[in-house]
Design a protein around this motif. Structure first.
Motif, PDB file in Angstrom:
ATOM      1  N   ARG A  25      12.219   1.742   9.980  1.00  0.00           N
ATOM      2  CA  ARG A  25      12.576   0.786   8.927  1.00  0.00           C
ATOM      3  C   ARG A  25      12.497   1.477   7.564  1.00  0.00           C
ATOM      4  NH1 ARG A  25      12.072  -4.774  10.662  1.00  0.00           N
ATOM      5  NH2 ARG A  25      11.835  -5.418   8.493  1.00  0.00           N
ATOM      6  N   GLY A  26      13.520   1.301   6.780  1.00  0.00           N
ATOM      7  CA  GLY A  26      13.505   1.878   5.436  1.00  0.00           C
ATOM      8  C   GLY A  26      13.813   3.359   5.383  1.00  0.00           C
ATOM      9  N   LEU A  27      14.334   3.919   6.501  1.00  0.00           N
ATOM     10  CA  LEU A  27      14.610   5.362   6.532  1.00  0.00           C
ATOM     11  C   LEU A  27      15.593   5.778   5.436  1.00  0.00           C
ATOM     12  CD1 LEU A  27      14.540   8.199   7.811  1.00  0.00           C
ATOM     13  CD2 LEU A  27      16.362   7.444   9.356  1.00  0.00           C
ATOM     14  N   LYS A  28      16.712   5.075   5.334  1.00  0.00           N
ATOM     15  CA  LYS A  28      17.740   5.466   4.366  1.00  0.00           C
ATOM     16  C   LYS A  28      17.234   5.411   2.929  1.00  0.00           C
ATOM     17  CE  LYS A  28      21.814   4.422   7.175  1.00  0.00           C
ATOM     18  NZ  LYS A  28      23.058   3.603   7.291  1.00  0.00           N
ATOM     19  N   PRO A  29      16.652   4.285   2.485  1.00  0.00           N
ATOM     20  CA  PRO A  29      16.160   4.284   1.100  1.00  0.00           C
ATOM     21  C   PRO A  29      15.014   5.269   0.876  1.00  0.00           C
ATOM     22  CG  PRO A  29      15.500   2.277   2.232  1.00  0.00           C
ATOM     23  CD  PRO A  29      16.516   2.953   3.103  1.00  0.00           C
ATOM     24  N   ARG A  30      14.234   5.543   1.927  1.00  0.00           N
ATOM     25  CA  ARG A  30      13.148   6.519   1.779  1.00  0.00           C
ATOM     26  C   ARG A  30      13.712   7.912   1.527  1.00  0.00           C
ATOM     27  NH1 ARG A  30       7.916   7.950   2.487  1.00  0.00           N
ATOM     28  NH2 ARG A  30       7.420   9.728   3.813  1.00  0.00           N
ATOM     29  N   VAL A  31      14.708   8.303   2.321  1.00  0.00           N
ATOM     30  CA  VAL A  31      15.331   9.615   2.118  1.00  0.00           C
ATOM     31  C   VAL A  31      16.088   9.644   0.796  1.00  0.00           C
ATOM     32  CG1 VAL A  31      17.081  11.211   2.983  1.00  0.00           C
ATOM     33  CG2 VAL A  31      15.483  10.137   4.575  1.00  0.00           C
ATOM     34  N   LEU A  32      16.804   8.539   0.502  1.00  0.00           N
ATOM     35  CA  LEU A  32      17.570   8.469  -0.742  1.00  0.00           C
ATOM     36  C   LEU A  32      16.686   8.534  -1.974  1.00  0.00           C
ATOM     37  CD1 LEU A  32      20.253   5.735   0.094  1.00  0.00           C
ATOM     38  CD2 LEU A  32      20.653   8.172  -0.335  1.00  0.00           C
ATOM     39  N   SER A  33      15.452   8.041  -1.852  1.00  0.00           N
ATOM     40  CA  SER A  33      14.545   8.101  -3.006  1.00  0.00           C
ATOM     41  C   SER A  33      13.826   9.437  -3.080  1.00  0.00           C
ATOM     42  CB  SER A  33      13.527   6.954  -2.945  1.00  0.00           C
ATOM     43  OG  SER A  33      12.666   7.081  -1.826  1.00  0.00           O
ATOM     44  N   HIS A  34      13.406   9.966  -1.918  1.00  0.00           N
ATOM     45  CA  HIS A  34      12.631  11.210  -1.927  1.00  0.00           C
ATOM     46  C   HIS A  34      13.484  12.444  -2.199  1.00  0.00           C
ATOM     47  CE1 HIS A  34       8.446  10.310  -0.995  1.00  0.00           C
ATOM     48  NE2 HIS A  34       8.884   9.296  -0.273  1.00  0.00           N
ATOM     49  N   MET A  35      14.729  12.434  -1.767  1.00  0.00           N
ATOM     50  CA  MET A  35      15.567  13.612  -1.987  1.00  0.00           C
ATOM     51  C   MET A  35      15.754  13.901  -3.479  1.00  0.00           C
ATOM     52  SD  MET A  35      19.170  14.505  -0.152  1.00  0.00           S
ATOM     53  CE  MET A  35      19.798  16.185  -0.156  1.00  0.00           C
ATOM     54  N   PRO A  36      16.235  12.930  -4.268  1.00  0.00           N
ATOM     55  CA  PRO A  36      16.354  13.203  -5.700  1.00  0.00           C
ATOM     56  C   PRO A  36      15.017  13.239  -6.425  1.00  0.00           C
ATOM     57  CG  PRO A  36      17.047  10.955  -5.208  1.00  0.00           C
ATOM     58  CD  PRO A  36      16.843  11.642  -3.895  1.00  0.00           C
ATOM     59  N   SER A  37      14.049  12.400  -5.992  1.00  0.00           N
ATOM     60  CA  SER A  37      12.771  12.376  -6.707  1.00  0.00           C
ATOM     61  C   SER A  37      12.016  13.685  -6.526  1.00  0.00           C
ATOM     62  CB  SER A  37      11.904  11.203  -6.239  1.00  0.00           C
ATOM     63  OG  SER A  37      11.473  11.363  -4.901  1.00  0.00           O
ATOM     64  N   THR A  38      12.091  14.272  -5.325  1.00  0.00           N
ATOM     65  CA  THR A  38      11.440  15.558  -5.111  1.00  0.00           C
ATOM     66  C   THR A  38      12.149  16.655  -5.883  1.00  0.00           C
ATOM     67  OG1 THR A  38      10.840  14.833  -2.878  1.00  0.00           O
ATOM     68  CG2 THR A  38      10.585  17.163  -3.356  1.00  0.00           C
TER      69      THR A  38
END
Length: 309
Positions: free
Chosen positions: A266-279
């Motif tokens: 659950r929440g995989l897409k927004p997690r990756v979408l947030s962590h990729m640019p945030s990192t």
């Protein structure tokens, strides 16, 4: 005076440089991508109210913005700002110190194990400081939250659930963030050296390496993040079993019983979408300020650190 090679600067910069750069990086990372993190939190909630069921990131963004207002996506951001600065300062300061101790600053070859161990040490220290702020943040992100500010939320959680509410997820957080940071740091150091073998200061390298490292680490640890969200928002749930959940294994059983294996993603897409640019943002800001602050010391460096004209 000619330019100074980035990696020719002392690799283990002063603790003050690492703390300042880390604090600025943490604030930048969390605040810029905060709306996506809010969506991720909502999509990970088990048994959400009908008004908080979303078909995807775009659908969540549109519905929250139109029915609750755009400001709702930023609700709780003050908690992140208060906690991110000092926790990331501690995070990067610990990382740089441990990386040097474990031999990760050796310029010859790759040192993924040293970077991974240093990253694990850094997250143990920083999460101890950040965990209460993260609990407050998620309590304010959930649908229907009535908390007006960080202090009101903190007081309410403490009054109703006690001090343990702020640390009930800490063991789970460590179980998630230690492999997350180990994967992130080792991936980042690997991609950084592959993309930029000379070690010159190169913003593009830090963006790409940071983004790839964040995506890999986020995807790999999503199941643990779902469990962490359950524990940190249990006080808002109408489900008695969730409200009484006391640890990682119990949260796994609840997730599996209610949603099966797919529940752990659950929440995989927004997690990756947030962590990729945030990192990518985090590493870019960190590396920039580390370079910028060190650059102020250029005139004090001995001649051996100067490149020929």
């Amino acid at each position: 005076m000619g330019d100074i090679e980035y990696e020719a600067l002392p690799e283990n910069s002063s603790i003050a440089v690492n703390l300042i750069a880390g604090a600025l990086a943490g604030i930048g990372e969390h605040t810029i991508m905060y709306p996506v993190d809010s969506i991720k939190t909502r999509m990970q909630i088990l048994n959400p109210k009908p008004a908080a069921v979303y078909s995807g990131v775009a659908n969540a963004f549109t519905r929250i913005s139109t029915t609750e207002g755009v400001r709702t996506l930023w609700k709780g951001v003050n908690s992140v700002i208060l906690g991110a600065g000092p926790s990331h300062a501690l995070y990067f300061g610990t990382y740089e110190a441990c990386k040097d101790i474990f031999g990760g600053n050796n310029t010859q070859g790759h040192h993924p194990i040293a970077a991974a161990i240093a990253g694990a040490c850094a997250t143990v220290a920083s999460d101890a400081l950040m965990n209460p702020f993260d609990v407050i943040k998620q309590r304010m992100q959930v649908h229907g939250s009535t908390y007006r500010n960080v202090i009101e939320c903190a007081r309410s959680v403490y009054k109703l659930e006690g001090l343990t509410a702020f640390y009930i997820s800490y063991p789970t957080t460590l179980t998630m963030t230690i492999p997350f940071q180990a994967a992130q740091f080792s991936s980042y150091e690997y991609f950084r050296k592959v993309l930029n073998p000379r070690g010159n200061y190169d913003p593009k390298t830090h963006v790409i390496a940071g983004g790839l490292a964040g995506a890999i680490a986020a995807a790999a640890t999503t199941p643990l993040d779902v469990a962490k969200t359950l524990l940190q928002t249990r006080g808002n749930s109408d489900d008695i079993r969730i409200r009484n959940c006391s640890g990682l294994m119990e949260s796994f059983r609840i997730i599996y019983d209610q949603n099966g294996v797919k529940g752990f993603m659950r929440g995989l897409k927004p997690r990756v979408l947030s962590h990729m640019p945030s990192t990518a943002i985090c590493w870019s800001v960190y590396e920039y300020f580390k370079w910028f602050i060190n650059a102020q010391e250029r005139k004090k460096l001995p001649d051996k650190f100067h490149l020929p004209q």
